[in-house]
Write a protein that holds these residues in place. Structure first.
Motif, PDB file in Angstrom:
ATOM      1  N   GLN A  46      -1.066  14.634  -9.530  1.00 55.07           N
ATOM      2  CA  GLN A  46      -0.564  15.675  -9.089  1.00 55.07           C
ATOM      3  C   GLN A  46       0.348  14.624  -7.725  1.00 55.07           C
ATOM      4  O   GLN A  46       0.158  14.005  -6.992  1.00 55.07           O
ATOM      5  N   VAL A  47       1.961  15.502  -7.117  1.00 56.94           N
ATOM      6  CA  VAL A  47       2.875  14.274  -6.370  1.00 56.94           C
ATOM      7  C   VAL A  47       3.625  15.029  -5.476  1.00 56.94           C
ATOM      8  O   VAL A  47       3.719  16.668  -5.736  1.00 56.94           O
ATOM      9  N   GLU A  48       4.104  14.255  -4.188  1.00 53.51           N
ATOM     10  CA  GLU A  48       4.882  16.092  -3.543  1.00 53.51           C
ATOM     11  C   GLU A  48       6.391  15.432  -4.484  1.00 53.51           C
ATOM     12  O   GLU A  48       6.814  14.704  -4.405  1.00 53.51           O
ATOM     13  N   PHE A  49       6.262  16.636  -4.221  1.00 54.36           N
ATOM     14  CA  PHE A  49       7.837  17.087  -4.989  1.00 54.36           C
ATOM     15  C   PHE A  49       8.597  18.232  -4.716  1.00 54.36           C
ATOM     16  O   PHE A  49       7.753  19.442  -5.153  1.00 54.36           O
ATOM     17  N   ASP A  58       2.199   1.624 -12.122  1.00 54.25           N
ATOM     18  CA  ASP A  58       1.318   0.806 -12.544  1.00 54.25           C
ATOM     19  C   ASP A  58       0.398   1.416 -12.271  1.00 54.25           C
ATOM     20  O   ASP A  58      -0.447   0.923 -12.989  1.00 54.25           O
ATOM     21  N   GLN A  59       0.271   1.928 -11.534  1.00 56.49           N
ATOM     22  CA  GLN A  59      -0.975   2.210 -10.963  1.00 56.49           C
ATOM     23  C   GLN A  59      -1.741   3.218 -12.209  1.00 56.49           C
ATOM     24  O   GLN A  59      -2.796   3.488 -12.772  1.00 56.49           O
ATOM     25  N   LEU A  60      -0.489   4.736 -12.472  1.00 57.18           N
ATOM     26  CA  LEU A  60      -1.400   4.802 -13.992  1.00 57.18           C
ATOM     27  C   LEU A  60      -1.421   4.743 -14.847  1.00 57.18           C
ATOM     28  O   LEU A  60      -2.747   4.955 -15.745  1.00 57.18           O
ATOM     29  N   GLU A  61      -0.442   3.511 -15.372  1.00 59.99           N
ATOM     30  CA  GLU A  61      -0.927   2.670 -16.729  1.00 59.99           C
ATOM     31  C   GLU A  61      -2.196   2.630 -16.759  1.00 59.99           C
ATOM     32  O   GLU A  61      -3.024   2.585 -17.615  1.00 59.99           O
ATOM     33  N   ARG A  62      -2.530   1.517 -15.111  1.00 60.76           N
ATOM     34  CA  ARG A  62      -3.812   0.694 -15.282  1.00 60.76           C
ATOM     35  C   ARG A  62      -5.019   1.868 -15.227  1.00 60.76           C
ATOM     36  O   ARG A  62      -6.042   2.230 -15.940  1.00 60.76           O
ATOM     37  N   SER A 108      -3.706  11.645  -8.117  1.00 58.59           N
ATOM     38  CA  SER A 108      -3.114  12.263  -7.101  1.00 58.59           C
ATOM     39  C   SER A 108      -2.198  10.612  -6.311  1.00 58.59           C
ATOM     40  O   SER A 108      -3.097   9.777  -5.966  1.00 58.59           O
ATOM     41  N   ASN A 109      -0.918  10.678  -5.993  1.00 60.76           N
ATOM     42  CA  ASN A 109      -0.299   9.854  -5.664  1.00 60.76           C
ATOM     43  C   ASN A 109      -0.617   8.298  -6.475  1.00 60.76           C
ATOM     44  O   ASN A 109       0.059   7.459  -5.220  1.00 60.76           O
ATOM     45  N   PHE A 110      -0.203   8.798  -7.657  1.00 57.11           N
ATOM     46  CA  PHE A 110      -0.208   7.000  -8.169  1.00 57.11           C
ATOM     47  C   PHE A 110       1.180   6.583  -8.627  1.00 57.11           C
ATOM     48  O   PHE A 110       2.170   7.153  -8.213  1.00 57.11           O
ATOM     49  N   GLU A 111       1.697   5.183  -8.332  1.00 57.76           N
ATOM     50  CA  GLU A 111       2.762   4.801  -8.893  1.00 57.76           C
ATOM     51  C   GLU A 111       2.575   4.952 -10.188  1.00 57.76           C
ATOM     52  O   GLU A 111       2.070   4.843 -10.364  1.00 57.76           O
ATOM     53  N   LEU A 157     -11.127  17.144 -11.142  1.00 55.75           N
ATOM     54  CA  LEU A 157     -11.242  16.153 -10.270  1.00 55.75           C
ATOM     55  C   LEU A 157     -10.357  15.158  -9.634  1.00 55.75           C
ATOM     56  O   LEU A 157     -10.378  14.379 -11.077  1.00 55.75           O
ATOM     57  N   TYR A 158      -9.849  14.738  -8.646  1.00 55.30           N
ATOM     58  CA  TYR A 158      -8.942  13.946  -8.303  1.00 55.30           C
ATOM     59  C   TYR A 158      -9.367  12.743  -7.261  1.00 55.30           C
ATOM     60  O   TYR A 158      -9.900  12.978  -6.494  1.00 55.30           O
ATOM     61  N   VAL A 159      -8.665  11.853  -8.024  1.00 55.87           N
ATOM     62  CA  VAL A 159      -8.634  10.630  -7.075  1.00 55.87           C
ATOM     63  C   VAL A 159      -7.235  11.113  -5.752  1.00 55.87           C
ATOM     64  O   VAL A 159      -5.896  11.275  -6.185  1.00 55.87           O
ATOM     65  N   HIS A 160      -7.407  11.264  -4.790  1.00 61.33           N
ATOM     66  CA  HIS A 160      -6.841  11.987  -3.627  1.00 61.33           C
ATOM     67  C   HIS A 160      -5.112  10.983  -3.625  1.00 61.33           C
ATOM     68  O   HIS A 160      -4.478  10.938  -3.918  1.00 61.33           O
ATOM     69  N   ARG A 161      -6.020   9.850  -3.078  1.00 61.63           N
ATOM     70  CA  ARG A 161      -4.599   8.459  -3.968  1.00 61.63           C
ATOM     71  C   ARG A 161      -5.576   7.558  -3.832  1.00 61.63           C
ATOM     72  O   ARG A 161      -6.289   6.983  -2.771  1.00 61.63           O
ATOM     73  N   PRO A 162      -4.955   6.429  -4.342  1.00 61.54           N
ATOM     74  CA  PRO A 162      -5.374   4.945  -4.703  1.00 61.54           C
ATOM     75  C   PRO A 162      -5.139   3.915  -4.116  1.00 61.54           C
ATOM     76  O   PRO A 162      -4.748   3.403  -3.873  1.00 61.54           O
ATOM     77  N   ARG A 163      -6.605   4.338  -2.820  1.00 62.00           N
ATOM     78  CA  ARG A 163      -6.272   3.320  -1.359  1.00 62.00           C
ATOM     79  C   ARG A 163      -7.626   2.856  -1.073  1.00 62.00           C
ATOM     80  O   ARG A 163      -8.680   4.381  -1.520  1.00 62.00           O
ATOM     81  N   GLY A 164      -7.979   2.940  -0.246  1.00 54.82           N
ATOM     82  CA  GLY A 164      -9.313   2.557   1.115  1.00 54.82           C
ATOM     83  C   GLY A 164     -10.469   2.362  -0.076  1.00 54.82           C
ATOM     84  O   GLY A 164     -10.401   0.841  -0.709  1.00 54.82           O
ATOM     85  N   ASP A 165     -11.547   2.551  -0.476  1.00 56.56           N
ATOM     86  CA  ASP A 165     -12.470   2.240  -1.278  1.00 56.56           C
ATOM     87  C   ASP A 165     -12.087   2.295  -2.949  1.00 56.56           C
ATOM     88  O   ASP A 165     -12.785   1.577  -4.078  1.00 56.56           O
ATOM     89  N   TYR A 166     -10.866   2.416  -3.023  1.00 60.61           N
ATOM     90  CA  TYR A 166     -10.384   2.743  -4.483  1.00 60.61           C
ATOM     91  C   TYR A 166     -10.503   1.820  -5.287  1.00 60.61           C
ATOM     92  O   TYR A 166      -9.793   0.653  -5.031  1.00 60.61           O
ATOM     93  N   ASP A 167     -10.945   1.190  -6.781  1.00 60.83           N
ATOM     94  CA  ASP A 167     -10.797   0.071  -7.227  1.00 60.83           C
ATOM     95  C   ASP A 167     -10.791   0.135  -9.091  1.00 60.83           C
ATOM     96  O   ASP A 167     -12.387   1.187  -8.892  1.00 60.83           O
ATOM     97  N   PRO A 168      -9.749   0.339  -9.405  1.00 58.38           N
ATOM     98  CA  PRO A 168      -9.436   0.858 -10.541  1.00 58.38           C
ATOM     99  C   PRO A 168     -11.286   0.686 -12.151  1.00 58.38           C
ATOM    100  O   PRO A 168     -11.762   1.843 -13.062  1.00 58.38           O
TER     101      PRO A 168
END
Length: 254
Positions: free
Chosen positions: A146-149, A129-133, A124-127, A91-102
């Motif tokens: 998961q990322v565009e590649f 620094d977001q991965l580290e957090r 998915s689609n994390f940068e 189960l992925y977090v699709h993008r770290p935005r919107g209601d996302y709060d780590p």
């Protein structure tokens, strides 16, 4: 998470028969998302196949409006209901935005793992620094990112993070939204191997350490061809030629 080299990306697939065919010809990793609007289609295709559920890795993603702490569990339950499954493998977090709060979203995902509804938490689609957090907050290890590649776009820093932390980078859109078929470098290399530019693009992705990929296909011919690309070995010179393609195009920017 140990993922097959080639899985099935299902964005845009609206026929359960295509999913059933994919499973029947050998796909064992199926990827969908809430925002695709086809979780029920994927579930119907899985149910129609005779392949045992335990042989499949099923992944879906929570969209940005389902990431508040109190929304994660109900949204995941709704996805499971549409898929017709008791649990999902990823189960992925699709993008770290919107209601996302780590600090709030990720503990809710850990709770789904504890409850046996999810085997692994994906991002998915994390940068970087977001991965580290996320690693700092999650109890569960990051199961996949998961990322565009593809030959026109790839983030080397994310590749290094996947290698350094031992998780698979799941490459979506490996065929560049269909542009792989017209690229002169991919076409020339494909001719040398008596194969398709799509196969070359897939093989290029798989030549990178810790990378698996999820091309979309719906016809049996293309499903089989993408799966067969696992066995295509490119030379180091061919990989370098593809690396040196002087074009950058991100299909799904933030």
């Amino acid at each position: 998470m140990d993922l097959p080299p080639v899985g099935l990306g299902t964005m845009g697939i609206d026929d359960p028969g295509a999913v059933e065919t994919a499973v029947d010809v050998g796909y064992r990793h199926l990827d969908t998302a809430q925002i695709y609007g086809n979780e029920a289609v994927v579930g119907e295709g899985i149910a129609a196949s005779d392949t045992p559920r335990e042989e499949l890795t099923i992944a879906t993603k929570l969209w940005v409006d389902s990431l508040a702490a109190g929304d994660v569990a109900p949204a995941a339950a709704a996805s499971l209901d549409r898929l017709g499954l008791g649990s999902v493998d990823l189960l992925y977090v699709h993008r770290p935005r919107g209601d996302y709060d780590p600090e709030r979203t990720l503990p809710a995902l850990d709770g789904l793992v504890d409850d046996g509804l999810v085997e692994g938490v994906g991002l998915s689609n994390f940068e970087p620094d977001q991965l580290e957090r996320a690693r700092e907050v999650l109890d569960a290890p990051v199961a996949a990112h998961q990322v565009e590649f593809h030959p026109y776009f790839g983030n080397r820093e994310l590749l290094a993070d996947a290698r350094d932390h031992g998780y698979p980078l799941v490459a979506y859109s490996p065929l560049i939204g269909g542009e792989a078929f017209d690229d002169p470098v991919l076409t020339e290399i494909a001719a040398a191997h008596d194969t398709s530019p799509a196969a070359v693009a897939i093989a290029w992705a798989l030549a990178h350490e810790n990378v698996v990929t999820i091309p979309k296909a719906s016809s049996e011919e293309h499903l089989r061809a993408n799966l067969a690309a696992r066995s295509l070995e490119l030379s180091s010179a061919e990989i370098e030629r593809i690396d040196d393609i002087d074009r950058e195009r991100e299909l799904y920017p933030e």
